[in-house]
Design a protein around this motif. Structure first.
Motif, PDB file in Angstrom:
ATOM      1  N   ALA A 151       0.831  -1.206   0.000  1.00 52.51           N
ATOM      2  CA  ALA A 151       0.000   0.000   0.000  1.00 52.51           C
ATOM      3  C   ALA A 151       0.863   1.253   0.000  1.00 52.51           C
ATOM      4  N   GLY A 152       1.940   1.238   0.786  1.00 48.34           N
ATOM      5  CA  GLY A 152       2.840   2.381   0.800  1.00 48.34           C
ATOM      6  C   GLY A 152       3.541   2.563  -0.535  1.00 48.34           C
ATOM      7  N   VAL A 153       3.859   1.444  -1.193  1.00 50.09           N
ATOM      8  CA  VAL A 153       4.538   1.511  -2.490  1.00 50.09           C
ATOM      9  C   VAL A 153       3.650   2.165  -3.534  1.00 50.09           C
ATOM     10  N   VAL A 154       2.400   1.708  -3.651  1.00 50.84           N
ATOM     11  CA  VAL A 154       1.541   2.262  -4.701  1.00 50.84           C
ATOM     12  C   VAL A 154       1.191   3.716  -4.412  1.00 50.84           C
ATOM     13  N   ALA A 155       1.016   4.062  -3.141  1.00 48.66           N
ATOM     14  CA  ALA A 155       0.688   5.448  -2.812  1.00 48.66           C
ATOM     15  C   ALA A 155       1.827   6.387  -3.166  1.00 48.66           C
ATOM     16  N   SER A 156       3.064   5.919  -2.990  1.00 51.27           N
ATOM     17  CA  SER A 156       4.222   6.782  -3.218  1.00 51.27           C
ATOM     18  C   SER A 156       4.710   6.770  -4.662  1.00 51.27           C
ATOM     19  N   PHE A 157       4.610   5.606  -5.328  1.00 50.64           N
ATOM     20  CA  PHE A 157       5.302   5.467  -6.615  1.00 50.64           C
ATOM     21  C   PHE A 157       4.393   5.310  -7.826  1.00 50.64           C
ATOM     22  N   LEU A 158       3.128   4.990  -7.630  1.00 50.05           N
ATOM     23  CA  LEU A 158       2.270   4.872  -8.808  1.00 50.05           C
ATOM     24  C   LEU A 158       2.216   6.177  -9.607  1.00 50.05           C
ATOM     25  N   PRO A 159       2.082   7.349  -8.935  1.00 48.72           N
ATOM     26  CA  PRO A 159       2.078   8.588  -9.722  1.00 48.72           C
ATOM     27  C   PRO A 159       3.414   8.888 -10.400  1.00 48.72           C
ATOM     28  N   LEU A 160       4.500   8.246  -9.943  1.00 45.21           N
ATOM     29  CA  LEU A 160       5.818   8.517 -10.508  1.00 45.21           C
ATOM     30  C   LEU A 160       6.223   7.514 -11.576  1.00 45.21           C
ATOM     31  N   ALA A 161       5.466   6.418 -11.688  1.00 47.85           N
ATOM     32  CA  ALA A 161       5.867   5.341 -12.597  1.00 47.85           C
ATOM     33  C   ALA A 161       5.836   5.812 -14.047  1.00 47.85           C
ATOM     34  N   VAL A 215      -4.584   8.670 -14.747  1.00 55.02           N
ATOM     35  CA  VAL A 215      -4.682   7.240 -14.475  1.00 55.02           C
ATOM     36  C   VAL A 215      -4.227   6.931 -13.051  1.00 55.02           C
ATOM     37  N   ALA A 216      -3.141   7.556 -12.609  1.00 57.19           N
ATOM     38  CA  ALA A 216      -2.656   7.332 -11.249  1.00 57.19           C
ATOM     39  C   ALA A 216      -3.694   7.779 -10.217  1.00 57.19           C
ATOM     40  N   THR A 217      -4.298   8.943 -10.449  1.00 55.84           N
ATOM     41  CA  THR A 217      -5.311   9.441  -9.522  1.00 55.84           C
ATOM     42  C   THR A 217      -6.509   8.508  -9.474  1.00 55.84           C
ATOM     43  N   LEU A 218      -6.980   8.076 -10.638  1.00 48.46           N
ATOM     44  CA  LEU A 218      -8.129   7.173 -10.687  1.00 48.46           C
ATOM     45  C   LEU A 218      -7.804   5.828 -10.051  1.00 48.46           C
ATOM     46  N   GLY A 219      -6.583   5.350 -10.275  1.00 50.89           N
ATOM     47  CA  GLY A 219      -6.194   4.083  -9.686  1.00 50.89           C
ATOM     48  C   GLY A 219      -6.146   4.133  -8.170  1.00 50.89           C
ATOM     49  N   LEU A 220      -5.563   5.192  -7.610  1.00 46.72           N
ATOM     50  CA  LEU A 220      -5.501   5.323  -6.150  1.00 46.72           C
ATOM     51  C   LEU A 220      -6.890   5.510  -5.556  1.00 46.72           C
TER      52      LEU A 220
END
Length: 412
Positions: free
Chosen positions: A246-256, A263-268
């Motif tokens: 959970a910490g990984v996706v919150a921190s790095f999904l927008p940076l991937a 897409v990052a906002t909708l995914g989170l």
């Protein structure tokens, strides 16, 4: 003979009349009481105060000329003191009681916030973050224990699920609202709302009652002693594996690379909504069939969600993966907390709540640190895949923990 026949008829009629009464199922106890409502309102206020400033305080530090290093120091001091307060909370609960510790937490969370209105000073900002971290750590542990103590044992999973729904609202609403308020109305408005949100639950203190005095945490082995109990440690390890992700996706999904901001906002957002819904479902399911049986499905679903991020450049894979991960994460959240509470000895709800919150914060904090090291060498798809494998490693304690138990279970 006629009188005997009348007697037989009367008895038959009476039997037919009474039989439906005997076959009626016992009514389930009411879930929401005054104590439970007070705990939910206190949770909503504390979390709203926490999330409103979570992203705003680093912005405030940067505006004071601190730079990115100073912004990181502000958040780091907040989370470090949160963890330290969670470690200390069981002993404090045993010595001072639930009401006093919650009141101290609310005062530390909301009281120092107005100090940020003083002229910009990094020392002041960090001091406020330290105080608020202590206050938040104490508040979350106490509220978790009070929620568990305020609902009937046979509906505890459902009650924990409902508390999870309430807790998710500030994360979804207050976090972006704090940034918007700071940018559009100024820091003073968001700081004022932050202080009020934390201090308002003090009005509910008379209804925040925990276990009886003779059943408090002073009679327990303590936080570190509880870690030696497999029944406490195994759910904690399972939950920590999912909070790392959970910490990984919150921190790095927008940076991937390959993931747009939309897409990052909708995914989170999808992850937050599905986690909320699955927490509620897991609570109701666990009350009827046992919470331990939900650990393995929760881990498998969460791992499948992380595995979907191997195709991180495909929007459909990202959204679907975040939905799956949210479902698995919500199941793990509710099932692990319910198991730890059910297995706690009398008066040990505070210790169980502290352990669960420590698993949450430790995993959420260390996940991005380790991921940041790996992603620099492997790239995002492989790093997300490795994160999914970490979730599967937690199947070992989950399989060992799976044993027959009725309802909420008392395997602790």
């Amino acid at each position: 003979m006629l009188q005997l026949a009348h007697t037989v008829i009367d008895m038959s009629t009476m039997t037919q009349t009474l039989a439906p009464v005997r076959s009626l199922p016992a009514s389930r106890p009411r879930l929401v009481s005054g104590r439970f409502a007070a705990a939910l309102l206190s949770s909503f206020g504390a979390l709203t105060s926490f999330y409103l400033l979570l992203s705003v305080t680093p912005m405030y530090a940067v505006s004071a000329g601190a730079g990115s290093a100073g912004a990181g120091l502000v958040t780091g001091s907040l989370m470090l003191t949160t963890v330290l307060a969670e470690f200390a909370s069981p002993r404090l609960l045993g010595r001072f009681g639930y009401r006093a510790v919650f009141a101290a937490g609310a005062l530390l969370l909301g009281g120092p916030a107005p100090a940020l209105l003083a002229p910009h000073s990094m020392a002041t900002i960090i001091a406020v973050s330290i105080a608020r971290g202590i206050g938040f750590g104490l508040s979350t542990v106490v509220i978790g224990a009070l929620v568990a103590a305020s609902v009937p044992a046979e509906r505890r999973g459902e009650g924990i699920g409902l508390a999870g729904v309430v807790a998710c609202v500030p994360a979804i609403v207050a976090l972006p609202s704090g940034v918007w308020l700071a940018q559009n109305t100024g820091y003073a408005v968001v700081i004022a709302i932050t202080a009020i949100s934390a201090l308002a639950p003090l009005a509910a203190v008379p209804w925040l009652t925990g276990p009886a005095v003779h059943e408090t945490e002073t009679d327990q082995a303590g936080l570190l002693g509880s870690l030696r109990s497999g029944g406490m440690l195994r759910p904690g390890l399972v939950f920590a594996a999912t909070t790392v992700s959970a910490g990984v996706v919150a921190s790095f999904l927008p940076l991937a690379a390959g993931v747009s901001a939309g897409v990052a906002t909708l995914g989170l957002f999808a992850q937050a909504v599905t986690a909320t819904a699955s927490r509620w479902w897991a609570g109701r399911r666990g009350d009827r069939h046992g919470h331990a049986g939900l650990l393995i499905p929760g881990l498998l679903i969460a791992a499948a969600g992380m595995a979907s991020l191997i195709w991180v450049s495909a929007p459909v894979a990202v959204i679907a993966g975040m939905c799956l991960f949210g479902i698995g994460f919500g199941i793990a959240q509710n099932a692990t907390f319910a198991l730890m509470i059910d297995r706690a000895p009398a008066g040990g709800y505070g210790t169980a709540s502290a352990l669960w919150n420590l698993a949450y914060d430790a995993g959420y904090g260390t996940g991005p640190i380790v991921f940041g090291v790996f992603v620099a060498h492997t790239g995002y798809p492989a790093a997300f895949g490795l994160t999914g494998l970490l979730i599967l490693v937690a199947l070992l304690p989950a399989v060992r923990d799976r044993r027959p138990q009725g309802g909420s279970g008392q395997a602790r």
